[in-house]
Design a protein around this motif. Structure first.
Motif, mmCIF file in Angstrom:
data_model
loop_
_atom_site.group_PDB
_atom_site.id
_atom_site.type_symbol
_atom_site.label_atom_id
_atom_site.label_comp_id
_atom_site.label_asym_id
_atom_site.label_seq_id
_atom_site.Cartn_x
_atom_site.Cartn_y
_atom_site.Cartn_z
ATOM 1 N N PHE A 1 0.824 -1.214 0.000
ATOM 2 C CA PHE A 1 0.000 0.000 0.000
ATOM 3 C C PHE A 1 0.859 1.265 0.000
ATOM 4 C CE2 PHE A 1 -2.379 -3.288 2.408
ATOM 5 C CZ PHE A 1 -3.383 -3.523 1.480
ATOM 6 N N THR A 2 1.906 1.265 -0.832
ATOM 7 C CA THR A 2 2.753 2.447 -0.966
ATOM 8 C C THR A 2 3.091 2.684 -2.430
ATOM 9 O OG1 THR A 2 4.796 1.155 -0.676
ATOM 10 C CG2 THR A 2 3.850 2.186 1.302
ATOM 11 N N ALA A 3 3.381 3.948 -2.730
ATOM 12 C CA ALA A 3 3.951 4.337 -4.022
ATOM 13 C C ALA A 3 5.212 5.126 -3.721
ATOM 14 C CB ALA A 3 2.970 5.172 -4.829
ATOM 15 N N LYS A 4 6.291 4.808 -4.439
ATOM 16 C CA LYS A 4 7.571 5.447 -4.188
ATOM 17 C C LYS A 4 8.153 5.988 -5.486
ATOM 18 C CE LYS A 4 8.526 2.172 -0.437
ATOM 19 N NZ LYS A 4 9.385 1.077 0.034
ATOM 20 N N VAL A 5 8.843 7.120 -5.388
ATOM 21 C CA VAL A 5 9.678 7.604 -6.484
ATOM 22 C C VAL A 5 11.112 7.233 -6.132
ATOM 23 C CG1 VAL A 5 10.485 9.603 -7.787
ATOM 24 C CG2 VAL A 5 8.095 9.481 -7.036
ATOM 25 N N VAL A 6 11.782 6.533 -7.040
ATOM 26 C CA VAL A 6 13.137 6.059 -6.805
ATOM 27 C C VAL A 6 14.068 6.738 -7.798
ATOM 28 C CG1 VAL A 6 14.636 4.036 -6.674
ATOM 29 C CG2 VAL A 6 12.216 3.831 -6.039
ATOM 30 N N ASP A 7 15.095 7.387 -7.287
ATOM 31 C CA ASP A 7 16.105 8.047 -8.117
ATOM 32 C C ASP A 7 17.463 7.423 -7.835
ATOM 33 O OD1 ASP A 7 14.807 10.434 -9.550
ATOM 34 O OD2 ASP A 7 14.091 10.701 -7.491
ATOM 35 N N ASP A 8 18.085 6.881 -8.883
ATOM 36 C CA ASP A 8 19.410 6.260 -8.749
ATOM 37 C C ASP A 8 19.450 5.243 -7.609
ATOM 38 O OD1 ASP A 8 20.595 7.738 -10.873
ATOM 39 O OD2 ASP A 8 20.719 9.477 -9.544
ATOM 40 N N GLY A 9 18.395 4.458 -7.492
ATOM 41 C CA GLY A 9 18.357 3.397 -6.496
ATOM 42 C C GLY A 9 17.932 3.816 -5.108
ATOM 43 N N LYS A 10 17.664 5.117 -4.889
ATOM 44 C CA LYS A 10 17.259 5.599 -3.564
ATOM 45 C C LYS A 10 15.846 6.158 -3.610
ATOM 46 C CE LYS A 10 21.967 6.741 -2.056
ATOM 47 N NZ LYS A 10 22.861 7.819 -1.546
ATOM 48 N N VAL A 11 15.078 5.851 -2.574
ATOM 49 C CA VAL A 11 13.707 6.365 -2.488
ATOM 50 C C VAL A 11 13.758 7.846 -2.128
ATOM 51 C CG1 VAL A 11 11.502 6.189 -1.280
ATOM 52 C CG2 VAL A 11 12.799 4.111 -1.810
ATOM 53 N N THR A 12 13.226 8.680 -3.024
ATOM 54 C CA THR A 12 13.234 10.125 -2.790
ATOM 55 C C THR A 12 11.855 10.662 -2.424
ATOM 56 O OG1 THR A 12 12.980 10.464 -5.177
ATOM 57 C CG2 THR A 12 15.218 10.542 -4.283
ATOM 58 N N PHE A 13 10.830 9.837 -2.598
ATOM 59 C CA PHE A 13 9.481 10.228 -2.192
ATOM 60 C C PHE A 13 8.676 8.966 -1.944
ATOM 61 C CE2 PHE A 13 4.997 10.867 -3.185
ATOM 62 C CZ PHE A 13 4.683 11.917 -2.335
ATOM 63 N N GLU A 14 7.794 9.017 -0.940
ATOM 64 C CA GLU A 14 6.950 7.868 -0.625
ATOM 65 C C GLU A 14 5.611 8.351 -0.102
ATOM 66 O OE1 GLU A 14 6.921 3.865 2.244
ATOM 67 O OE2 GLU A 14 8.766 5.015 1.937
ATOM 68 N N THR A 15 4.554 7.667 -0.490
ATOM 69 C CA THR A 15 3.228 7.981 0.021
ATOM 70 C C THR A 15 2.425 6.702 0.177
ATOM 71 O OG1 THR A 15 1.175 9.237 -0.362
ATOM 72 C CG2 THR A 15 2.289 8.353 -2.309
ATOM 73 N N VAL A 16 1.471 6.726 1.092
ATOM 74 C CA VAL A 16 0.573 5.582 1.251
ATOM 75 C C VAL A 16 -0.412 5.564 0.088
ATOM 76 C CG1 VAL A 16 0.794 5.492 3.747
ATOM 77 C CG2 VAL A 16 -0.977 6.938 2.723
ATOM 78 N N THR A 17 -0.996 4.397 -0.151
ATOM 79 C CA THR A 17 -1.947 4.250 -1.245
ATOM 80 C C THR A 17 -3.180 3.474 -0.794
ATOM 81 O OG1 THR A 17 -0.999 2.160 -1.998
ATOM 82 C CG2 THR A 17 -0.079 4.175 -2.952
#
Length: 537
Positions: free
Chosen positions: A306-322
């Motif tokens: 139940f999450t959505a993540k933005v991943v940049d160069d292998g690192k999570v830079t943003f995360e939110t519940v879904t």
């Protein structure tokens, strides 16, 4: 005749000509008898597989496995086949023991030719399984619509023939850190099972700080065996137990309140065998994605997490519940990868046909003025006066109207949606129903993915193309009009379903199998021959 069919026909004709030439040589006695018998047996045995036939034709039927100089290549393959279980594959699927016996019993060149092709077929079978999975995803569950990047078997054979054997075989499985961490977890859980598991289950319905007695002792002992608590003789639910429970809750996607309620106890009592099932399925899912470029920047939506993540160069830079699709056959969110191309600010909700006829038509038949927030239009796009329509004359099959909801704060899509056009009409979006994000299990939608922090998600995406992403987004939002905002660089988006997944520290976190998909995949793996260690009594 299509070009593909024409090419396949020509390939077959060339192969038939090759076989005929070999037979002719045998009849005229113009080749050495033993070599000819081998070549003829290879050609006959390979005839049913175009890739294998083409490979041997290219090399003039020279052996890959069965000559004296092929010993290193042969042994490398047999070692890989014998250790197939180390990748969670069906260890007895590739017939390596039988092939070894056939090598030991060779007594003619024709036997050697047939064995040559049998080994090639075993190699291709193993290569396909370890590279892109044992199972065909959609055949196990129709919601797994992922396109598996299968390799060309002829290219695989060519690559292996030209490479150092052991290095090539090592390159076949997924090369990611996560796959190796899952493999280590598979070994660790197998050892735990062989050693007797995690002991007795934790008793009770709800345990919390201040409690004492036998139920707390059973919880304490279980946490110790699972590695969440140091050895202790306490029978009280003290601070150490509370912290251990909180750590367990965090690693299993539960509310970290330190209270062992029914949901937490249920997860604590999941057996190591069931956790191993999740790991094996996760490895198979990774093989299905082996070869798919995730993208330097990508969006990772793990449905059971139940999450959505933005991943940049292998690192999570943003995360939110879904919030994801509810657990019903026509509402579960599918699994696939695509490219996010644009966002729509102040979107109109064009009600899907399935929702229109299944949910809203029955309501209109009872009361034409129901669902007044939705606009009804005919095939020409003209607004229908619902008071002039007898909705009882229509069925789900012949209902001739469309329904939509104009942009507003109460729009079902909220104030922004994020589009990666696909035939399943799945996308990410805002929602006015914010209370659902506070729930632990968040499977309530019709299939699309609702975001807990949609504006922040939009800012993150726009930051790569705007000096002031918030102002850019607000400028479109404040118009109140539906506006499409293209992403200058489309972003890969992956809708995945991992109930076991490693953290950056290498620890495996587990989630509930909310759709039962993992259970179906595991059953299919067992049917294919995957064998688990036994729990010692």
């Amino acid at each position: 005749m299509t070009m593909a069919l024409r090419a396949q026909t020509l390939d077959i004709l060339r192969h038939v000509a090759s076989v005929a030439a070999i037979l002719l040589l045998g009849l005229t006695g113009s080749a050495q008898g033993e070599g000819l018998a081998f070549r003829q047996a290879v050609a006959e045995s390979a005839a049913s597989d175009p890739a294998v036939a083409a490979f041997y034709r290219e090399r003039d039927y020279a052996p890959l496995w069965t000559s004296g100089k092929d010993a290193a290549r042969r042994e490398a393959l047999f070692r890989a086949l014998a250790s197939a279980g180390d990748h969670g594959l069906p260890a007895g699927r590739y017939g390596d023991a039988e092939l070894r016996e056939r090598f030991a019993a060779l007594s003619s060149e024709r036997q050697r030719g047939r064995l040559e092709v049998a080994v090639t077929e075993a190699f291709l079978h193993y290569a396909k399984d370890v590279q892109t999975g044992v199972l065909v995803p959609a055949s196990v569950d129709p919601g797994i619509v992922r396109e598996v990047p299968y390799r060309d078997p002829l290219a695989t054979l060519r690559g292996f023939a030209a490479a150092e054997p052991r290095a090539y075989l090592r390159s076949l499985p997924p090369q990611s850190r996560e796959y190796e961490q899952l493999r280590r977890a598979m070994f660790d859980l197998s050892d735990t099972i062989s050693a007797g598991g995690w002991g007795a289950i934790a008793e009770g319905q709800k345990l919390e700080p201040g409690d004492s007695g036998a139920a707390v002792i059973s919880l304490r002992d279980r946490l110790i065996r699972m590695g969440y608590l140091h050895r202790s003789s306490t029978q009280d639910y003290d601070g150490a137990i509370q912290k251990a429970v909180q750590r367990f809750q965090i690693e299993h996607g539960l509310a970290p309140d330190g209270v062992a309620g029914s949901g937490t106890l249920s997860e604590i009592n999941v057996s190591p065998e069931e956790r191993l099932h999740s790991v094996l399925v996760a490895m198979e899912r990774m093989r299905w994605m082996n070869g798919i470029s995730l993208g330097k920047r990508h969006i990772w939506v793990n449905l059971p997490d139940f999450t959505a993540k933005v991943v940049d160069d292998g690192k999570v830079t943003f995360e939110t519940v879904t919030v994801v699709g509810m657990n019903q056959h026509d509402r579960r969110s599918p699994e696939f990868s695509d490219q996010m191309e644009h966002m729509v600010v102040n979107p109109t909700w064009n009600v899907p046909r399935s929702i229109t006829v299944k949910e809203y038509l029955p309501m209109l038949q009872k009361n034409p003025n129901s669902v007044g927030h939705l606009k009804i239009t005919d095939r020409r796009g003209q607004v229908v006066d619902r008071t002039q329509v007898d909705f009882t004359q229509f069925t789900a099959r012949n209902f001739p109207f469309a329904m939509s909801q104009p942009p507003s704060n109460s729009n079902a899509l909220g104030l922004v949606k994020f589009m990666f056009p696909n035939k399943w009409n799945i996308y990410l979006h805002d929602t006015p129903s914010k209370s659902l994000f506070a729930k632990e299990v968040r499977a309530f939608s019709h299939g699309c993915i609702r975001l807990g922090k949609p504006f922040d998600f939009a800012y993150t995406l726009l930051a790569h193309q705007s000096d002031d992403p918030q102002a850019e987004f607000r400028r479109h939002l404040n118009t109140g009009r539906e506006t499409t905002v293209p992403l200058e660089q489309p972003v890969p988006v992956h809708l995945v379903y991992f109930t076991a997944w490693p953290t950056a520290r290498g620890e495996i976190e587990f989630r509930r199998d909310v759709y039962g998909r993992d259970g179906r995949i595991f059953d299919a793996l067992v049917a294919a021959g995957v064998v688990l260690p036994e729990l010692r009594g």
